[in-house]
Each structure stands twice: as C-alpha cells, then as structure tokens.
Design a protein around this motif. Structure first.
Motif, PDB file in Angstrom:
ATOM      1  N   PHE A  10     -16.067  -4.088  -2.415  1.00  0.00           N
ATOM      2  CA  PHE A  10     -16.124  -5.539  -2.209  1.00  0.00           C
ATOM      3  C   PHE A  10     -14.905  -6.215  -2.851  1.00  0.00           C
ATOM      4  CE2 PHE A  10     -17.402  -9.768  -3.786  1.00  0.00           C
ATOM      5  CZ  PHE A  10     -17.718 -10.373  -2.590  1.00  0.00           C
ATOM      6  N   SER A  11     -14.580  -5.836  -4.082  1.00  0.00           N
ATOM      7  CA  SER A  11     -13.450  -6.443  -4.791  1.00  0.00           C
ATOM      8  C   SER A  11     -12.140  -6.142  -4.078  1.00  0.00           C
ATOM      9  CB  SER A  11     -13.390  -5.928  -6.233  1.00  0.00           C
ATOM     10  OG  SER A  11     -14.576  -6.234  -6.925  1.00  0.00           O
ATOM     11  N   ALA A  12     -11.994  -4.910  -3.599  1.00  0.00           N
ATOM     12  CA  ALA A  12     -10.769  -4.529  -2.890  1.00  0.00           C
ATOM     13  C   ALA A  12     -10.621  -5.316  -1.585  1.00  0.00           C
ATOM     14  CB  ALA A  12     -10.779  -3.031  -2.607  1.00  0.00           C
ATOM     15  N   THR A  13     -11.755  -5.575  -0.929  1.00  0.00           N
ATOM     16  CA  THR A  13     -11.706  -6.352   0.317  1.00  0.00           C
ATOM     17  C   THR A  13     -11.252  -7.779   0.053  1.00  0.00           C
ATOM     18  OG1 THR A  13     -13.521  -5.030   1.233  1.00  0.00           O
ATOM     19  CG2 THR A  13     -13.053  -7.143   2.297  1.00  0.00           C
ATOM     20  N   ILE A  14     -11.815  -8.395  -0.970  1.00  0.00           N
ATOM     21  CA  ILE A  14     -11.416  -9.763  -1.328  1.00  0.00           C
ATOM     22  C   ILE A  14      -9.951  -9.805  -1.732  1.00  0.00           C
ATOM     23  CG2 ILE A  14     -11.797 -11.668  -2.940  1.00  0.00           C
ATOM     24  CD1 ILE A  14     -14.030 -11.317  -0.906  1.00  0.00           C
ATOM     25  N   GLU A  15      -9.531  -8.810  -2.512  1.00  0.00           N
ATOM     26  CA  GLU A  15      -8.139  -8.789  -2.971  1.00  0.00           C
ATOM     27  C   GLU A  15      -7.178  -8.583  -1.808  1.00  0.00           C
ATOM     28  OE1 GLU A  15      -5.232  -9.279  -5.824  1.00  0.00           O
ATOM     29  OE2 GLU A  15      -7.390  -9.629  -5.886  1.00  0.00           O
ATOM     30  N   SER A  16      -7.574  -7.784  -0.818  1.00  0.00           N
ATOM     31  CA  SER A  16      -6.700  -7.571   0.343  1.00  0.00           C
ATOM     32  C   SER A  16      -6.520  -8.854   1.138  1.00  0.00           C
ATOM     33  CB  SER A  16      -7.284  -6.478   1.245  1.00  0.00           C
ATOM     34  OG  SER A  16      -8.511  -6.895   1.838  1.00  0.00           O
ATOM     35  N   VAL A  17      -7.581  -9.659   1.207  1.00  0.00           N
ATOM     36  CA  VAL A  17      -7.469 -10.967   1.880  1.00  0.00           C
ATOM     37  C   VAL A  17      -6.484 -11.854   1.128  1.00  0.00           C
ATOM     38  CG1 VAL A  17      -8.714 -13.081   2.488  1.00  0.00           C
ATOM     39  CG2 VAL A  17      -9.780 -10.848   2.860  1.00  0.00           C
ATOM     40  N   ALA A  18      -6.573 -11.835  -0.201  1.00  0.00           N
ATOM     41  CA  ALA A  18      -5.673 -12.650  -1.017  1.00  0.00           C
ATOM     42  C   ALA A  18      -4.228 -12.203  -0.850  1.00  0.00           C
ATOM     43  CB  ALA A  18      -6.090 -12.570  -2.486  1.00  0.00           C
ATOM     44  N   LEU A  19      -4.011 -10.888  -0.780  1.00  0.00           N
ATOM     45  CA  LEU A  19      -2.646 -10.367  -0.655  1.00  0.00           C
ATOM     46  C   LEU A  19      -2.042 -10.687   0.704  1.00  0.00           C
ATOM     47  CD1 LEU A  19      -3.082  -6.881  -2.375  1.00  0.00           C
ATOM     48  CD2 LEU A  19      -1.884  -8.880  -3.289  1.00  0.00           C
ATOM     49  N   LYS A  20      -2.895 -10.790   1.726  1.00  0.00           N
ATOM     50  CA  LYS A  20      -2.399 -11.070   3.076  1.00  0.00           C
ATOM     51  C   LYS A  20      -2.194 -12.560   3.322  1.00  0.00           C
ATOM     52  CE  LYS A  20      -4.555  -6.999   5.207  1.00  0.00           C
ATOM     53  NZ  LYS A  20      -5.581  -6.534   6.151  1.00  0.00           N
ATOM     54  N   THR A  21      -2.715 -13.386   2.441  1.00  0.00           N
ATOM     55  CA  THR A  21      -2.575 -14.835   2.607  1.00  0.00           C
ATOM     56  C   THR A  21      -1.112 -15.236   2.440  1.00  0.00           C
ATOM     57  OG1 THR A  21      -4.794 -15.196   1.722  1.00  0.00           O
ATOM     58  CG2 THR A  21      -3.315 -17.097   1.778  1.00  0.00           C
ATOM     59  N   ALA A  22      -0.618 -16.022   3.378  1.00  0.00           N
ATOM     60  CA  ALA A  22       0.786 -16.457   3.323  1.00  0.00           C
ATOM     61  C   ALA A  22       1.018 -17.330   2.106  1.00  0.00           C
ATOM     62  CB  ALA A  22       1.142 -17.225   4.592  1.00  0.00           C
ATOM     63  N   ARG A  23       2.092 -17.046   1.382  1.00  0.00           N
ATOM     64  CA  ARG A  23       2.433 -17.808   0.176  1.00  0.00           C
ATOM     65  C   ARG A  23       3.566 -18.786   0.491  1.00  0.00           C
ATOM     66  NH1 ARG A  23      -1.510 -14.978  -1.107  1.00  0.00           N
ATOM     67  NH2 ARG A  23      -1.934 -14.250  -3.233  1.00  0.00           N
ATOM     68  N   SER A  24       3.209 -19.908   1.109  1.00  0.00           N
ATOM     69  CA  SER A  24       4.202 -20.932   1.405  1.00  0.00           C
ATOM     70  C   SER A  24       4.502 -21.725   0.143  1.00  0.00           C
ATOM     71  CB  SER A  24       3.702 -21.861   2.513  1.00  0.00           C
ATOM     72  OG  SER A  24       2.493 -22.476   2.136  1.00  0.00           O
ATOM     73  N   ALA A  25       5.479 -22.609   0.232  1.00  0.00           N
ATOM     74  CA  ALA A  25       5.883 -23.389  -0.939  1.00  0.00           C
ATOM     75  C   ALA A  25       4.751 -24.275  -1.448  1.00  0.00           C
ATOM     76  CB  ALA A  25       7.104 -24.235  -0.602  1.00  0.00           C
ATOM     77  N   ASP A  26       3.890 -24.749  -0.535  1.00  0.00           N
ATOM     78  CA  ASP A  26       2.804 -25.630  -0.937  1.00  0.00           C
ATOM     79  C   ASP A  26       1.461 -24.894  -1.039  1.00  0.00           C
ATOM     80  OD1 ASP A  26       2.542 -25.123   1.735  1.00  0.00           O
ATOM     81  OD2 ASP A  26       2.127 -27.196   2.326  1.00  0.00           O
ATOM     82  N   TYR A  27       1.512 -23.574  -1.151  1.00  0.00           N
ATOM     83  CA  TYR A  27       0.290 -22.780  -1.270  1.00  0.00           C
ATOM     84  C   TYR A  27      -0.470 -23.148  -2.542  1.00  0.00           C
ATOM     85  CZ  TYR A  27      -2.610 -18.739  -2.479  1.00  0.00           C
ATOM     86  OH  TYR A  27      -3.652 -17.934  -2.857  1.00  0.00           O
ATOM     87  N   THR A  28      -1.770 -23.324  -2.400  1.00  0.00           N
ATOM     88  CA  THR A  28      -2.620 -23.628  -3.545  1.00  0.00           C
ATOM     89  C   THR A  28      -3.168 -22.329  -4.117  1.00  0.00           C
ATOM     90  OG1 THR A  28      -3.285 -25.746  -2.560  1.00  0.00           O
ATOM     91  CG2 THR A  28      -4.657 -24.869  -4.345  1.00  0.00           C
ATOM     92  N   PRO A  29      -2.822 -21.983  -5.345  1.00  0.00           N
ATOM     93  CA  PRO A  29      -3.314 -20.731  -5.935  1.00  0.00           C
ATOM     94  C   PRO A  29      -4.833 -20.644  -5.903  1.00  0.00           C
ATOM     95  CG  PRO A  29      -1.595 -21.676  -7.313  1.00  0.00           C
ATOM     96  CD  PRO A  29      -1.924 -22.705  -6.275  1.00  0.00           C
ATOM     97  N   GLY A  30      -5.329 -19.486  -5.485  1.00  0.00           N
ATOM     98  CA  GLY A  30      -6.767 -19.266  -5.457  1.00  0.00           C
ATOM     99  C   GLY A  30      -7.461 -19.715  -4.190  1.00  0.00           C
ATOM    100  N   ASP A  31      -6.736 -20.360  -3.270  1.00  0.00           N
ATOM    101  CA  ASP A  31      -7.350 -20.854  -2.038  1.00  0.00           C
ATOM    102  C   ASP A  31      -7.380 -19.742  -0.998  1.00  0.00           C
ATOM    103  OD1 ASP A  31      -8.329 -22.237   0.097  1.00  0.00           O
ATOM    104  OD2 ASP A  31      -6.597 -23.555   0.353  1.00  0.00           O
ATOM    105  N   LEU A  32      -8.557 -19.143  -0.803  1.00  0.00           N
ATOM    106  CA  LEU A  32      -8.725 -18.062   0.171  1.00  0.00           C
ATOM    107  C   LEU A  32      -9.351 -18.559   1.471  1.00  0.00           C
ATOM    108  CD1 LEU A  32     -10.062 -15.244  -2.202  1.00  0.00           C
ATOM    109  CD2 LEU A  32      -7.701 -15.698  -1.493  1.00  0.00           C
ATOM    110  N   GLY A  33      -9.576 -19.862   1.559  1.00  0.00           N
ATOM    111  CA  GLY A  33     -10.172 -20.409   2.776  1.00  0.00           C
ATOM    112  C   GLY A  33     -11.655 -20.119   2.909  1.00  0.00           C
TER     113      GLY A  33
END
Length: 285
Positions: free
Chosen positions: A203-226
């Motif tokens: 479960f933790s690895a799945t959540i972390e993979s979603v976080a790693l795939k999230t685009a990190r734009s200049a205005d990205y809000t840390p922790g926002d996984l949608g």
C-alpha cells in the motif's frame, strides 16, 4: 451607483495609499471579488479593471507578486495582508521575525520571506537552502504528519478495543505485555501476521509511486496527490483551502509529537497510555 461604490471600495483596499488614514485593510472577501475568473489568482488585467492606473497596478504587482509569475495567488495576497498589519519586513510574518531575532533562522534563509503555509521560521540548522529543497522537506513533513495522525489515533484505539474484540471473536489478544500497543519498544510485533506487514508495504509503495509520478511544476503544492473523495478541499474558495492546508500541517506536527510521547511514556512507565492517562481515553466509554 452600487457598482461605483464597490469599485471605490476595491481601490481603497488595494491602492496602498501613503496616508494611513486613507488605507483600508485587505480582506479574504476582497480577494474573491478581485478574482473575476475564479482562477485562484489575481492577474494584472483584473487589477487594471479595478484600479485603472497602470503605474499603481505595476507597483502593487511588484509588492505582492513574490515569485514574479505575473499573478498574485492567495498565499501572496495573505502575505500582503500580513504586511499591512505588521509592516513589510519578513513579509509581515511575526514568527519569522522573532525566529531571526532569537537566532533560530538566518536572515537570508529562504524562509525569511516565504508564502508557504505554516512558516514559523524554525530552521536553526539552515536545512532549507533553497525553494526546491524547502518543498522536498515540506513534502516529507506532510507524509510523516499524515502517518503520525493515523498512528496517534490507532495506538490508543488498539489498546482500548483489542481486548474486547479478541474476547468477542475468540481470537488471541495481540497486544504486548501490559496491554500495550505492539511496537519496537514494547515488543509484540512477532505476534502480528506477516501478511499484514506485506500489505502495508504494498500500500505504501503504491501511494509513493503516485507521488513520484506527479508532475512537479513550479507552482506544485507539496503533498497534493489529488486524493479528495469527500471533496473537502476541491471546489472550495482559496481562503478555505489555505485554512485547510494549515490545519492539516498543524495537526500533523502535533501528531508527530503525540506518537513520540506515547512511545516514550510506555517505555518509561511500562504501562499503556490509556492506563497512564485514562482521563484522555476512557472518559467517553
């Protein structure tokens, strides 16, 4: 006539008049009125529609647009509200001002004038060397805070309910000696089914993979996984979103302290937290 009065009120609220007698206080409600397109930011055209004076608009953007992207988001607007209340130094953040005063923050730190929610200016080791590093630390802080909130609730709940549940279904009591929650310090982890730990890892690895795939734009809000199935955050006004972000951060920080206190308390007293502090956990039963 009502439209003209509203325009004059907006002008008074934004123009930053030199005379304090003419200066009005910026409010969260005013931000919503200025954000005509509901984008969550105020751009230069929206300001021109209210102020008209190009020179005044440019001065306002220079004062409020901290990241220089040509827009004032609510975090930057909140900074302006604080500057109006407490002067422009450190973006009006009194916590940061005092942290610098007491040597807990370097004056040139990225936190010294920052719009990130929950900035209290505490960085005595100068870990946040730039904005990118600061966002990484905030992401880690939120992850640990969320996990700690689950743990801070689950620890005493397991000590309260496990004896009753095990007796009800005729299963063994999996609490450690002294009816304490299983942990590295308390022991008892060897009684837990290994499949449980495997499930947690997956479960933790799945959540972390979603976080790693999230685009990190200049205005990205840390922790926002949608992740917002109950729509507690989605669709809310910018002031409400900002308030929810602060509440999550503060509760996460408190939970990290709480779970540490649980572990230390049980290690030192050799008793469960619900036994040591029954007024906190048993009063509702």
């Amino acid at each position: 006539r009502a439209g003209a009065m509203a325009k004059r009120a907006a002008v008074c609220g934004l123009s930053m008049q030199a005379s304090t007698a003419e200066k009005s206080v910026l409010t969260p409600e005013l931000f919503g009125k200025l954000d005509k397109d509901g984008s969550g930011t105020i751009d230069i055209n929206e300001l021109k529609g209210v102020l008209g004076n190009t020179q005044e608009v440019q001065a306002l953007m220079a004062r409020g647009d901290l990241d220089g992207n040509g827009e004032i988001d609510y975090a930057e607007y909140e900074r302006m509200m604080n500057m109006d209340k407490f002067s422009d130094e450190q973006g009006g953040n009194l916590y940061v001002r005092n942290a610098i005063k007491f040597g807990l923050l370097k004056p040139d730190s990225v936190l010294s004038d920052c719009v990130m929610v929950g900035d209290k200016g505490f960085d005595p080791l100068n870990c946040a060397t730039n904005t990118a590093v600061l966002k990484q630390y905030r992401e880690a802080e939120l992850k640990h805070g969320r996990l700690a909130m689950l743990a801070a609730a689950g620890w005493p709940v397991s000590e309260l309910l496990q004896p009753y549940l095990s007796k009800m279904i005729g299963a063994p009591d999996l609490l450690a000696a002294g009816e304490k929650a299983p942990s590295v310090i308390n022991g008892g982890l060897d009684n837990i089914n290994p499949l449980f730990f495997m499930g947690i890892i997956v479960f933790s690895a799945t959540i972390e993979s979603v976080a790693l795939k999230t685009a990190r734009s200049a205005d990205y809000t840390p922790g926002d996984l949608g992740f917002d199935p109950l729509r507690l955050y989605t669709g809310k006004s910018e002031p409400v979103k900002r308030d929810l972000e602060l509440k999550e951060l503060n509760n996460g920080r408190l939970a990290m302290l709480a779970i540490t206190a649980y572990a230390m308390e049980e290690f030192l007293t050799k008793a469960s937290v619900i036994s040591d502090t029954p007024f906190l956990f048993k009063s509702f039963l």
